[in-house]
Design a protein around this motif. Sequence first.
Motif, PDB file in Angstrom:
ATOM      1  N   VAL A 189      92.596 -57.683   3.423  1.00 52.55           N
ATOM      2  CA  VAL A 189      91.250 -58.205   4.010  1.00 52.55           C
ATOM      3  C   VAL A 189      91.420 -60.468   3.621  1.00 52.55           C
ATOM      4  CG1 VAL A 189      89.665 -59.089   4.888  1.00 52.55           C
ATOM      5  CG2 VAL A 189      90.121 -57.155   5.337  1.00 52.55           C
TER       6      VAL A 189
ATOM      7  N   VAL B  60      87.367 -54.837  -0.094  1.00 54.14           N
ATOM      8  CA  VAL B  60      87.487 -54.027   1.035  1.00 54.14           C
ATOM      9  C   VAL B  60      88.883 -52.825   0.816  1.00 54.14           C
ATOM     10  CG1 VAL B  60      88.579 -53.924   3.226  1.00 54.14           C
ATOM     11  CG2 VAL B  60      86.868 -55.562   2.872  1.00 54.14           C
TER      12      VAL B  60
ATOM     13  N   ALA C 286      88.294 -48.548   6.200  1.00 57.12           N
ATOM     14  CA  ALA C 286      87.647 -49.789   5.883  1.00 57.12           C
ATOM     15  C   ALA C 286      88.311 -50.933   6.946  1.00 57.12           C
ATOM     16  CB  ALA C 286      87.833 -50.082   4.201  1.00 57.12           C
ATOM     17  N   LEU C 287      89.895 -50.948   6.292  1.00 56.00           N
ATOM     18  CA  LEU C 287      90.738 -51.942   6.814  1.00 56.00           C
ATOM     19  C   LEU C 287      90.743 -51.511   8.455  1.00 56.00           C
ATOM     20  CD1 LEU C 287      93.549 -50.878   5.004  1.00 56.00           C
ATOM     21  CD2 LEU C 287      92.290 -53.571   4.453  1.00 56.00           C
TER      22      LEU C 287
ATOM     23  N   SER D 159      88.199 -51.240  10.009  1.00 55.60           N
ATOM     24  CA  SER D 159      86.090 -51.505  10.689  1.00 55.60           C
ATOM     25  C   SER D 159      86.224 -53.556  10.676  1.00 55.60           C
ATOM     26  CB  SER D 159      85.308 -51.569   9.213  1.00 55.60           C
ATOM     27  OG  SER D 159      85.196 -49.769   9.210  1.00 55.60           O
TER      28      SER D 159
ATOM     29  N   GLN E 216      85.945 -57.152   9.880  1.00 56.84           N
ATOM     30  CA  GLN E 216      85.655 -57.535   8.659  1.00 56.84           C
ATOM     31  C   GLN E 216      85.379 -58.765   8.960  1.00 56.84           C
ATOM     32  OE1 GLN E 216      85.958 -56.102   5.992  1.00 56.84           O
ATOM     33  NE2 GLN E 216      86.440 -54.193   6.466  1.00 56.84           N
TER      34      GLN E 216
ATOM     35  N   VAL F  23      92.213 -59.633   9.026  1.00 54.24           N
ATOM     36  CA  VAL F  23      93.342 -58.780   8.572  1.00 54.24           C
ATOM     37  C   VAL F  23      93.943 -59.394   8.289  1.00 54.24           C
ATOM     38  CG1 VAL F  23      93.162 -55.924   8.156  1.00 54.24           C
ATOM     39  CG2 VAL F  23      91.668 -56.836   8.783  1.00 54.24           C
TER      40      VAL F  23
ATOM     41  N   SER G 272      95.271 -59.572  13.552  1.00 50.93           N
ATOM     42  CA  SER G 272      93.314 -59.016  13.871  1.00 50.93           C
ATOM     43  C   SER G 272      93.792 -60.037  14.252  1.00 50.93           C
ATOM     44  CB  SER G 272      92.523 -59.155  12.673  1.00 50.93           C
ATOM     45  OG  SER G 272      92.514 -59.933  12.067  1.00 50.93           O
TER      46      SER G 272
ATOM     47  N   ARG H  51      83.546 -61.898  14.057  1.00 52.64           N
ATOM     48  CA  ARG H  51      83.823 -60.272  13.090  1.00 52.64           C
ATOM     49  C   ARG H  51      85.785 -60.977  13.410  1.00 52.64           C
ATOM     50  NH1 ARG H  51      80.671 -58.531   9.596  1.00 52.64           N
ATOM     51  NH2 ARG H  51      81.451 -56.621   9.432  1.00 52.64           N
TER      52      ARG H  51
END
Length: 186
Positions: free
Chosen positions: A90, A97, A118-119, A121, A123, A127, A146, A153
């Motif tokens: 991220v 993260v 986490a990656l 989800s 952010q 990403v 992303s 986000r």
Amino acid sequence: MALVQMAFDGAWEDAVLVTAVSGTEAWLAPGLDVAVEIFFGPDLFLGARLSGLDRPERARFVRQLLGVRDVPRFWRLALDGPPSYLEVGVVNAWKSVGSVVVWRPGDDHIRSADLGPALRSPQPTPVALEAAYDGTIPRWIGRSVSTPTGDGRHLLSEPLLAHVAATFTSGKRRPPGGGWSADWRP
């Protein structure tokens, strides 16, 4: 206009925006693990770890970055040959993260199954997939993988990850002959 930032000891969470070399003397001291990144909009960035350079070379490198206005001028400084590995993380949260190496030379495909919750989800920053190049001056090119969510986000896009990874590993990171084409996208 490109944005330049520096981080000490890989702590991109505490990166400093650089607008002039004159504010970065302490960061440019020999022996420090200092890296610099240049962003060309929200989706593309290039970076280099300056630890292998002496102080005058570090300052010259940062001065050059501050003068860059578009990708073509900087492109040849960053890439040469196939990447050493591909890593997902991220932007400005690589450590907090966490990041995952998803490809190394010899791999047939990326290992997206290795990406943890986490990656996957949402952010606060994009990403990204980085193609890393080892050497005297370790360097990387990063590309957002992303898509924005409705609340501002960013959420990992596996189709985009696969596309960008294929581009980075196919040998088509540059147009034929190493020149630049305005319609080429990593």
